[in-house]
Design a protein around this motif. Structure first.
Motif, PDB file in Angstrom:
ATOM      1  N   ASN A  49      -8.756  33.602  33.829  1.00 14.23           N
ATOM      2  CA  ASN A  49      -7.398  33.428  34.292  1.00 14.23           C
ATOM      3  C   ASN A  49      -7.124  31.740  34.617  1.00 14.23           C
ATOM      4  OD1 ASN A  49      -4.747  33.523  35.596  1.00 14.23           O
ATOM      5  ND2 ASN A  49      -5.337  34.713  37.197  1.00 14.23           N
ATOM      6  N   ASP A  51      -4.678  29.815  34.712  1.00 15.91           N
ATOM      7  CA  ASP A  51      -3.288  29.472  35.454  1.00 15.91           C
ATOM      8  C   ASP A  51      -3.624  29.207  36.764  1.00 15.91           C
ATOM      9  OD1 ASP A  51      -1.056  30.100  33.186  1.00 15.91           O
ATOM     10  OD2 ASP A  51      -2.773  31.276  32.832  1.00 15.91           O
ATOM     11  N   SER A  82       0.378  31.690  31.141  1.00 15.24           N
ATOM     12  CA  SER A  82       0.361  33.144  31.399  1.00 15.24           C
ATOM     13  C   SER A  82       0.730  33.162  32.789  1.00 15.24           C
ATOM     14  CB  SER A  82      -1.096  33.714  31.104  1.00 15.24           C
ATOM     15  OG  SER A  82      -1.476  33.717  29.788  1.00 15.24           O
ATOM     16  N   ASN A  84       3.008  34.381  34.509  1.00 13.86           N
ATOM     17  CA  ASN A  84       4.205  35.286  34.846  1.00 13.86           C
ATOM     18  C   ASN A  84       3.601  36.631  35.313  1.00 13.86           C
ATOM     19  OD1 ASN A  84       3.822  37.158  32.428  1.00 13.86           O
ATOM     20  ND2 ASN A  84       3.565  35.180  31.691  1.00 13.86           N
ATOM     21  N   SER A  87       1.791  38.913  32.652  1.00 13.47           N
ATOM     22  CA  SER A  87       0.361  38.561  32.479  1.00 13.47           C
ATOM     23  C   SER A  87      -0.706  38.529  33.639  1.00 13.47           C
ATOM     24  CB  SER A  87       0.291  37.041  31.896  1.00 13.47           C
ATOM     25  OG  SER A  87       1.069  37.186  30.653  1.00 13.47           O
ATOM     26  N   GLN A  88       0.164  38.178  34.763  1.00 14.96           N
ATOM     27  CA  GLN A  88      -0.782  38.007  35.945  1.00 14.96           C
ATOM     28  C   GLN A  88      -1.462  39.285  36.505  1.00 14.96           C
ATOM     29  OE1 GLN A  88      -2.472  35.409  37.517  1.00 14.96           O
ATOM     30  NE2 GLN A  88      -1.759  34.369  35.641  1.00 14.96           N
ATOM     31  N   ASP A  90      -2.521  41.774  35.016  1.00 17.02           N
ATOM     32  CA  ASP A  90      -3.997  41.800  34.409  1.00 17.02           C
ATOM     33  C   ASP A  90      -5.123  41.511  35.516  1.00 17.02           C
ATOM     34  OD1 ASP A  90      -3.011  42.919  32.015  1.00 17.02           O
ATOM     35  OD2 ASP A  90      -3.328  41.217  30.835  1.00 17.02           O
ATOM     36  N   GLY A 130       4.653  31.382  28.242  1.00 18.45           N
ATOM     37  CA  GLY A 130       4.054  31.727  27.096  1.00 18.45           C
ATOM     38  C   GLY A 130       5.001  33.008  26.957  1.00 18.45           C
ATOM     39  N   THR A 132       4.049  36.247  27.118  1.00 13.19           N
ATOM     40  CA  THR A 132       3.679  37.521  27.932  1.00 13.19           C
ATOM     41  C   THR A 132       2.844  38.270  26.742  1.00 13.19           C
ATOM     42  OG1 THR A 132       5.472  39.157  27.578  1.00 13.19           O
ATOM     43  CG2 THR A 132       5.377  37.449  29.068  1.00 13.19           C
ATOM     44  N   ASN A 133       2.170  39.419  27.058  1.00  9.30           N
ATOM     45  CA  ASN A 133       1.540  40.381  26.303  1.00  9.30           C
ATOM     46  C   ASN A 133       2.292  41.609  25.922  1.00  9.30           C
ATOM     47  OD1 ASN A 133       1.369  41.698  28.676  1.00  9.30           O
ATOM     48  ND2 ASN A 133      -0.712  41.106  28.945  1.00  9.30           N
ATOM     49  N   GLN A 162       9.705  32.600  37.053  1.00  7.63           N
ATOM     50  CA  GLN A 162       8.585  31.679  36.798  1.00  7.63           C
ATOM     51  C   GLN A 162       9.425  30.307  36.483  1.00  7.63           C
ATOM     52  OE1 GLN A 162       6.453  32.032  32.826  1.00  7.63           O
ATOM     53  NE2 GLN A 162       5.170  30.485  33.446  1.00  7.63           N
TER      54      GLN A 162
END
Length: 348
Positions: A49, A51, A82, A84, A87-88, A90, A130, A132-133, A162
């Protein structure tokens, strides 16, 4: 002078330099999970991670910012690719999104201002968003093409959270980068426009597409020309390409964008293609020689590096293009320009 005016004034004098990779530079620190996690008491494993290091090991991203400025960069990209809510999630760190972005932006701003104070040369901070996923254009379920994991308004709100935090931290520009899905980018654009309206001032956008095949399309299938038609309304201060492949494979697509777009062109490719072990081993001199070809042909305004690039790559690029003039921004004829996956230009 506004950040947009300041950047355009500097870009009229010379080719500007943005920084290089963060992820591969962070890997060089060989951090373990405890380094990432710090004392935040999070329930998930935090290794990778990047960020969150703004909160737990700020000396890591700050040293990387310094190294890139020392190499000659004009623009720092925040370490928030990441950072946001999606993403966070995860990492079970959604509640820290604001803190991560504010601290990351403050860090980059302070270091940029420090270097500007030393020699008077303007330095800029771009708040990195970014993709995102998640993807708005494609279904993750091959058996249900109509299914979407997320909707446009939700993603716009994720980006707005963000962006507001990055602005609070002191960014000059919103950098919507590594765009693999044009609709995701449009959600980020709308969030940026709304954030600027709430501030009552111009909040300039930088946009950077990533290509997923050599034919020059992103994952949602758009060509570089169709992408430009889809986002030109946002009046981005820069448009360009990042990540994707090495500079050699990007050559025709940089040429297309350069002739087409009536704004600054910013390109920051990977340091070649990864080897069998996933590492990047293109030498700084090689990368610099390749991107210099674009500069020689008057096709770029801002250059830098993405995955695998180092401060040495940035230093080599600075040296390679220091005596070359920046690209002249073209004035395209007025036409109605629309986009599906392909561009459509209405005849006069």
């Amino acid at each position: 002078m506004t950040p947009r005016e300041k950047l355009l004034a500097e870009a009229a004098k010379r080719i500007l330099i943005t920084d290089g990779a963060f992820g591969t530079e962070i890997q060089n620190w060989k951090l373990d999970e405890a380094d990432y996690a710090g004392s935040l008491g999070l329930s998930h494993d935090q290794k990778g991670n990047n960020d969150i290091l703004a909160l737990t090991r700020p000396e890591v991203p700050s040293s990387i910012h310094r190294a890139y400025f020392e190499a000659g960069a004009d623009i720092a990209e925040t370490n928030t690719f990441s950072a946001n809510r999606i993403s966070q999630a995860d990492y079970g760190a959604e509640h820290l999104v604001r803190d991560i972005n504010v601290e990351s932006a403050k860090m980059a701003r302070a270091i940029a201002d420090e270097f500007e104070a030393k020699d008077g040369r303007p330095r800029f901070v771009a708040g990195a968003l970014g993709p995102t996923n998640k993807t708005l254009s494609l279904s993750p379920d091959v058996n249900d093409p109509g299914y979407r994991e997320i909707d446009f308004d939700t993603l716009k709100d994720v980006y707005r959270e963000q962006i507001d935090a990055l602005v609070e931290g002191g960014i000059d520009f919103v950098l919507i980068e590594t765009v693999f899905d044009t609709l995701n980018a449009k959600a980020a654009v709308m969030a940026s426009i709304e954030a600027g309206e709430a501030l009552g001032r111009d909040l300039p956008i930088m946009l950077s597409m990533t290509l997923t095949d050599l034919s020059g399309r992103n994952l949602s299938g758009h060509t570089v020309e169709a992408f430009w038609h889809a986002i030109r309304h946002a009046k981005p201060v820069t448009i360009g390409l990042n990540c994707s492949f090495g500079a050699e494979q990007l050559r025709p697509h940089v040429k297309t964008m350069s002739a087409l777009c009536d704004t600054l062109i910013m390109v920051y490719p990977n340091a070649g293609l990864p080897n069998e072990l996933g590492a990047y081993d293109e030498a700084p001199a090689t990368t610099a020689a390749l991107v210099r070809e674009w500069a020689d042909q008057g096709q770029v305004n801002v250059l830098g590096g993405c995955c695998g690039s180092t401060p040495e790559h940035i230093r080599a690029i600075v040296e390679a293009v220091k005596d070359l003039p920046p690209r002249a921004i073209p004035t395209p004829e007025v036409r109605t320009r629309l986009a599906g996956l392909e561009p459509f230009v209405m005849a006069a």
